[in-house]
Design an enzyme around this catalytic site. Sequence first.
Site, PDB file in Angstrom:
ATOM      1  N   ASN A  75       0.840  -1.218   0.000  1.00  0.00           N
ATOM      2  CA  ASN A  75       0.000   0.000   0.000  1.00  0.00           C
ATOM      3  C   ASN A  75       0.864   1.254   0.000  1.00  0.00           C
ATOM      4  O   ASN A  75       0.531   2.244  -0.640  1.00  0.00           O
ATOM      5  CB  ASN A  75      -0.955  -0.014   1.194  1.00  0.00           C
ATOM      6  CG  ASN A  75      -2.190  -0.852   0.911  1.00  0.00           C
ATOM      7  OD1 ASN A  75      -3.029  -0.465   0.104  1.00  0.00           O
ATOM      8  ND2 ASN A  75      -2.266  -2.018   1.540  1.00  0.00           N
TER       9      ASN A  75
ATOM     10  N   MET B 137       1.306  -2.576  12.034  1.00  0.00           N
ATOM     11  CA  MET B 137       0.699  -3.569  12.917  1.00  0.00           C
ATOM     12  C   MET B 137       0.951  -3.249  14.392  1.00  0.00           C
ATOM     13  O   MET B 137       1.464  -4.072  15.146  1.00  0.00           O
ATOM     14  CB  MET B 137       1.266  -4.960  12.580  1.00  0.00           C
ATOM     15  CG  MET B 137       1.099  -5.358  11.138  1.00  0.00           C
ATOM     16  SD  MET B 137      -0.636  -5.404  10.645  1.00  0.00           S
ATOM     17  CE  MET B 137      -1.123  -6.941  11.417  1.00  0.00           C
ATOM     18  N   ARG B 138       0.582  -2.039  14.762  1.00  0.00           N
ATOM     19  CA  ARG B 138       0.829  -1.640  16.151  1.00  0.00           C
ATOM     20  C   ARG B 138      -0.376  -0.851  16.629  1.00  0.00           C
ATOM     21  O   ARG B 138      -0.773   0.138  15.981  1.00  0.00           O
ATOM     22  CB  ARG B 138       2.077  -0.755  16.170  1.00  0.00           C
ATOM     23  CG  ARG B 138       2.724  -0.564  17.484  1.00  0.00           C
ATOM     24  CD  ARG B 138       3.658  -1.685  17.845  1.00  0.00           C
ATOM     25  NE  ARG B 138       3.928  -1.620  19.278  1.00  0.00           N
ATOM     26  CZ  ARG B 138       3.839  -2.643  20.093  1.00  0.00           C
ATOM     27  NH1 ARG B 138       3.544  -3.829  19.650  1.00  0.00           N
ATOM     28  NH2 ARG B 138       4.086  -2.497  21.373  1.00  0.00           N
TER      29      ARG B 138
ATOM     30  N   ASN C 118      -5.976   4.961   7.978  1.00  0.00           N
ATOM     31  CA  ASN C 118      -5.607   3.545   8.019  1.00  0.00           C
ATOM     32  C   ASN C 118      -6.370   2.830   6.921  1.00  0.00           C
ATOM     33  O   ASN C 118      -7.441   3.271   6.511  1.00  0.00           O
ATOM     34  CB  ASN C 118      -5.984   2.946   9.382  1.00  0.00           C
ATOM     35  CG  ASN C 118      -5.570   1.487   9.492  1.00  0.00           C
ATOM     36  OD1 ASN C 118      -4.435   1.125   9.148  1.00  0.00           O
ATOM     37  ND2 ASN C 118      -6.476   0.629   9.938  1.00  0.00           N
TER      38      ASN C 118
ATOM     39  N   HIS D 194      -7.904  -1.042   5.928  1.00  0.00           N
ATOM     40  CA  HIS D 194      -8.220  -2.354   6.490  1.00  0.00           C
ATOM     41  C   HIS D 194      -8.894  -3.192   5.401  1.00  0.00           C
ATOM     42  O   HIS D 194      -9.753  -2.680   4.672  1.00  0.00           O
ATOM     43  CB  HIS D 194      -9.156  -2.201   7.710  1.00  0.00           C
ATOM     44  CG  HIS D 194      -9.455  -3.511   8.354  1.00  0.00           C
ATOM     45  ND1 HIS D 194      -8.519  -4.208   9.089  1.00  0.00           N
ATOM     46  CD2 HIS D 194     -10.575  -4.275   8.348  1.00  0.00           C
ATOM     47  CE1 HIS D 194      -9.054  -5.337   9.514  1.00  0.00           C
ATOM     48  NE2 HIS D 194     -10.296  -5.402   9.089  1.00  0.00           N
TER      49      HIS D 194
ATOM     50  N   GLU E   3     -10.352   2.783  19.083  1.00  0.00           N
ATOM     51  CA  GLU E   3     -10.807   1.400  18.925  1.00  0.00           C
ATOM     52  C   GLU E   3     -10.241   0.867  17.608  1.00  0.00           C
ATOM     53  O   GLU E   3     -10.319   1.547  16.577  1.00  0.00           O
ATOM     54  CB  GLU E   3     -12.341   1.340  18.902  1.00  0.00           C
ATOM     55  CG  GLU E   3     -12.877  -0.078  19.020  1.00  0.00           C
ATOM     56  CD  GLU E   3     -14.342  -0.178  18.615  1.00  0.00           C
ATOM     57  OE1 GLU E   3     -14.721  -1.208  18.052  1.00  0.00           O
ATOM     58  OE2 GLU E   3     -15.083   0.795  18.851  1.00  0.00           O
TER      59      GLU E   3
ATOM     60  N   GLU F  83      -5.596  -5.622  -4.456  1.00  0.00           N
ATOM     61  CA  GLU F  83      -5.630  -4.784  -5.673  1.00  0.00           C
ATOM     62  C   GLU F  83      -6.581  -3.605  -5.489  1.00  0.00           C
ATOM     63  O   GLU F  83      -6.296  -2.486  -5.916  1.00  0.00           O
ATOM     64  CB  GLU F  83      -6.101  -5.605  -6.879  1.00  0.00           C
ATOM     65  CG  GLU F  83      -5.035  -6.494  -7.449  1.00  0.00           C
ATOM     66  CD  GLU F  83      -5.585  -7.334  -8.596  1.00  0.00           C
ATOM     67  OE1 GLU F  83      -6.473  -6.857  -9.334  1.00  0.00           O
ATOM     68  OE2 GLU F  83      -5.126  -8.484  -8.732  1.00  0.00           O
ATOM     69  N   ALA F  84      -7.713  -3.879  -4.851  1.00  0.00           N
ATOM     70  CA  ALA F  84      -8.674  -2.788  -4.592  1.00  0.00           C
ATOM     71  C   ALA F  84      -8.093  -1.800  -3.580  1.00  0.00           C
ATOM     72  O   ALA F  84      -8.290  -0.583  -3.695  1.00  0.00           O
ATOM     73  CB  ALA F  84      -9.994  -3.366  -4.092  1.00  0.00           C
TER      74      ALA F  84
HETATM   75  C1  GRF Z   1      -3.143  -4.802   3.921  1.00  0.00           C
HETATM   76  O1  GRF Z   1      -4.043  -5.818   3.581  1.00  0.00           O
HETATM   77  C2  GRF Z   1      -3.786  -3.766   4.785  1.00  0.00           C
HETATM   78  O2  GRF Z   1      -5.142  -3.580   4.504  1.00  0.00           O
HETATM   79  C3  GRF Z   1      -3.643  -4.364   6.166  1.00  0.00           C
HETATM   80  O3  GRF Z   1      -2.388  -4.983   6.156  1.00  0.00           O
HETATM   81  C4  GRF Z   1      -2.034  -5.319   4.819  1.00  0.00           C
HETATM   82  C5  GRF Z   1      -0.724  -4.633   4.563  1.00  0.00           C
HETATM   83  O4  GRF Z   1      -0.189  -4.953   3.312  1.00  0.00           O
HETATM   84  N1  GRF Z   1      -3.804  -3.350   7.169  1.00  0.00           N
HETATM   85  P1  GRF Z   1       0.989  -4.088   2.712  1.00  0.00           P
HETATM   86  O5  GRF Z   1       2.099  -4.067   3.749  1.00  0.00           O
HETATM   87  O6  GRF Z   1       0.472  -2.728   2.422  1.00  0.00           O
HETATM   88  O7  GRF Z   1       1.398  -4.827   1.474  1.00  0.00           O
END
Ligand code: GRF
Length: 224
Positions: free
Chosen positions: A17, A93-94, A110, A112, A146, A175-176
Amino acid sequence: MSPRTKVGVLISGRGSNMRALIAACEAEDFPAEIVIVVSNRPEAPGLDFAAKAGLPTRVIDHKAFPSRDAFEAVLHQVLHDAHVELICNAGFMRLLTIGFVEKWRDKQLNIHPSLLPAFKGLHTHERTLKAGVKIAGCTVHFVRTEMDSGPIIAQAAVPILPSDTPDGLASRVLEAEHQIYPMALRLVASGAVHVVNDLVVWTADLPKGDYEPDILISPPFANA
Ligand code: GRF
């Protein structure tokens, strides 16, 4: 805000991303620029890509700190020193405490891999398939304390196929994600969206060219 909003990207891993955001920021008319990439994991593969793209990178290893507060104090300082105006969490991831989240209220995005508020948390795709829902997707939202909550900026829908596995679904959702994260950043950085009563509202004149309706729905099920 400056003509191009200064963005700090937070990663923990592969950073795909982040790559989509870097690519978007290369366009001259894009209203944001990435000024720093920070990882809480020294081994995050995304760091190497960011450095090769010529971006300043920084590792702030959370394991080196005695508390979440101590980690976040340094993170905040690093972002502040880099003149960051907007944070994009990209696979970061924190969990962040209320102190940090409130300092960056409506200035931290963020992504998700689900249609929030469904399927917050980890193992999203396994749980999505197990629940038998027929449409999956992804969401970009402002961060609140949250986990995976906060005003929703953009979502994309991804049809579930009969043959789907968690990995297959994850790659189509990814991809989306790569489409909506730059779009959401553009909307926020250009001032086309605002938070009102903790919901995102769009102004009447969304920036042209980056909000095609068909991005919200993947090709119809029968054609997939
Ligand atoms: C993605 O699926 C994002 O939505 C989630 O963790 C993944 C991270 O992938 N929070 P990347 O590190 O961006 O390839």
